[in-house]
Design an enzyme around this catalytic site. Structure first.
Site, PDB file in Angstrom:
ATOM      1  N   PHE A   1       3.140 -56.643  64.563  1.00 24.67           N
ATOM      2  CA  PHE A   1       3.484 -57.296  65.837  1.00 24.67           C
ATOM      3  C   PHE A   1       4.946 -57.729  65.871  1.00 24.67           C
ATOM      4  CE2 PHE A   1      -1.052 -57.736  65.218  1.00 24.67           C
ATOM      5  CZ  PHE A   1      -1.538 -57.293  66.437  1.00 24.67           C
ATOM      6  N   SER A   2       5.759 -57.054  65.080  1.00 26.91           N
ATOM      7  CA  SER A   2       7.135 -57.485  64.875  1.00 26.91           C
ATOM      8  C   SER A   2       8.027 -57.310  66.115  1.00 26.91           C
ATOM      9  CB  SER A   2       7.705 -56.664  63.715  1.00 26.91           C
ATOM     10  OG  SER A   2       9.103 -56.697  63.706  1.00 26.91           O
ATOM     11  N   ASN A   3       8.711 -58.373  66.502  1.00 24.69           N
ATOM     12  CA  ASN A   3       9.689 -58.282  67.590  1.00 24.69           C
ATOM     13  C   ASN A   3      10.844 -57.360  67.195  1.00 24.69           C
ATOM     14  OD1 ASN A   3       8.383 -60.109  69.290  1.00 24.69           O
ATOM     15  ND2 ASN A   3       9.389 -61.870  68.339  1.00 24.69           N
TER      16      ASN A   3
END
Ligand code: PLP
Length: 319
Positions: free
Chosen positions: A71-73
């Site tokens: 879920f990394s920005n």
């Protein structure tokens, strides 16, 4: 690779808002709107990626590879920047199996990123030069950027942010205003600390990483106050109180925040001022580092319990 995408002027505004707490205290806040830099490559990820792209381009690399969670920005921003600059990207993702229904990974793939799963054990080696050399054998034409984009090439982009802040503070009535930001990998605050050596900072930890905190404390003791009381249990953890705070903050200020990074920053600035060494009326420049994309992942994971999020995400979060 065509890096003209990163040429646009990104000087962001600083707005003044007031937040009224549950006990009717009026908290003055100045917000540096880095969340408005770009709808897809938001906030500090733009600042950190810009000169990584410039350097990769200068050195003649074909693409850029980096690391992140599902879920990394940072992974999302890298995939978007890759698409905008016609640059192939590779994302090494910490997961035993790629879940392509996950909004971050789905978007990254649609944007052309090659996704490579790494096991937990492999991912632990993401900073290990030997492990990276092995990965590079498969992607020899790729410029490797560490997780979160925090490396030496991130510094000139953070210096641009620092210069904007400095210019603002220089012409303000109050030269002693502190600058506050969320601290994840620490790259953002460290870039700012280096660029503004006589400025005071507040760093609100959102990751329980004692090695990082000890190092930052030792290295920047005179300039930096690190705050670990708004962790809400650790990275990515939060409760109904923080969720409700984020929604109330939006109601009152019109500025959308999320519970992983900026929610914790603003919670500390509104409800833990004493522990931050701040007076009631003391203004602080808080950097909105963006990251609203992460709300889509939290929604996907059914982690947002308040129904008020849904319309906000649909109207404010691209994807
Ligand atoms: C990645 C991220 C951070 C953390 O920045 P670091 O440089 O890793 O400390 C803060 N805020 C948002 C919104 C982010 O996406």
């Amino acid at each position: 690779m065509n890096i003209a995408f990163f040429d646009k002027t990104t000087t962001t505004q600083i707005i003044a808002v007031q937040y009224k707490t549950e006990t009717n205290q009026q908290i003055p806040l100045l917000i540096k709107r880095d969340d408005l830099i770009d709808p897809f490559v938001s906030g500090n990820k733009w600042r950190k990626l810009k000169y990584n792209f410039v350097e990769a381009h200068r050195l003649g690399y074909k693409g850029i590879a980096s690391f992140g969670g599902s879920f990394s920005n940072h992974i999302y921003a890298l995939a978007c920047a890759g698409a905008k600059t016609n640059t192939p990207t590779v994302g090494f993702i910490r997961t035993h199996k790629l879940d392509l229904a996950n909004p971050t990974l789905k978007a990254a793939k649609q944007l052309g990123m090659t996704l490579v799963p790494l096991t937990r054990a492999e991912y632990k080696l993401r900073h290990d030069p030997q492990f990276i050399s092995k990965l590079k054998e498969d992607y020899p034409d790729y410029f490797f950027v560490p997780e979160g984009g925090s490396n030496i090439q991130s510094e000139p982009g953070l210096k641009e942010l620092a210069d904007e802040l400095h210019q603002y503070l220089d012409t303000s009535q109050n030269p002693n205003i502190k600058i506050a930001t969320a601290v994840g990998s620490g790259g953002t605050i460290e870039g700012l600390l280096k660029a503004l050596p006589s400025q005071s900072f507040i760093g609100v930890n959102v990751v329980n990483d004692t090695d990082l905190l000890n190092r930052l404390h030792d290295q920047y003791n005179s300039q930096l106050r690190l705050h670990s009381d708004a962790l809400f249990g650790g990275y990515g953890k939060f409760d109904k109180t923080l969720e409700a705070f984020c929604l109330e903050f939006y109601q009152q200020t019109g500025v959308l925040i999320e519970p992983v990074y900026t929610g914790k920053l603003f919670y500390a600035l509104c409800y833990q001022r004493e522990r931050l060494g701040l007076n009631q009326e003391e203004p602080v420049v808080a950097i909105h580092t963006g990251g609203l994309q992460g709300l889509r992942g939290m929604q996907y994971m059914n982690r947002l319990t308040d129904t008020r999020w849904l319309p906000l995400i649909n109207s404010h979060v691209p994807g």
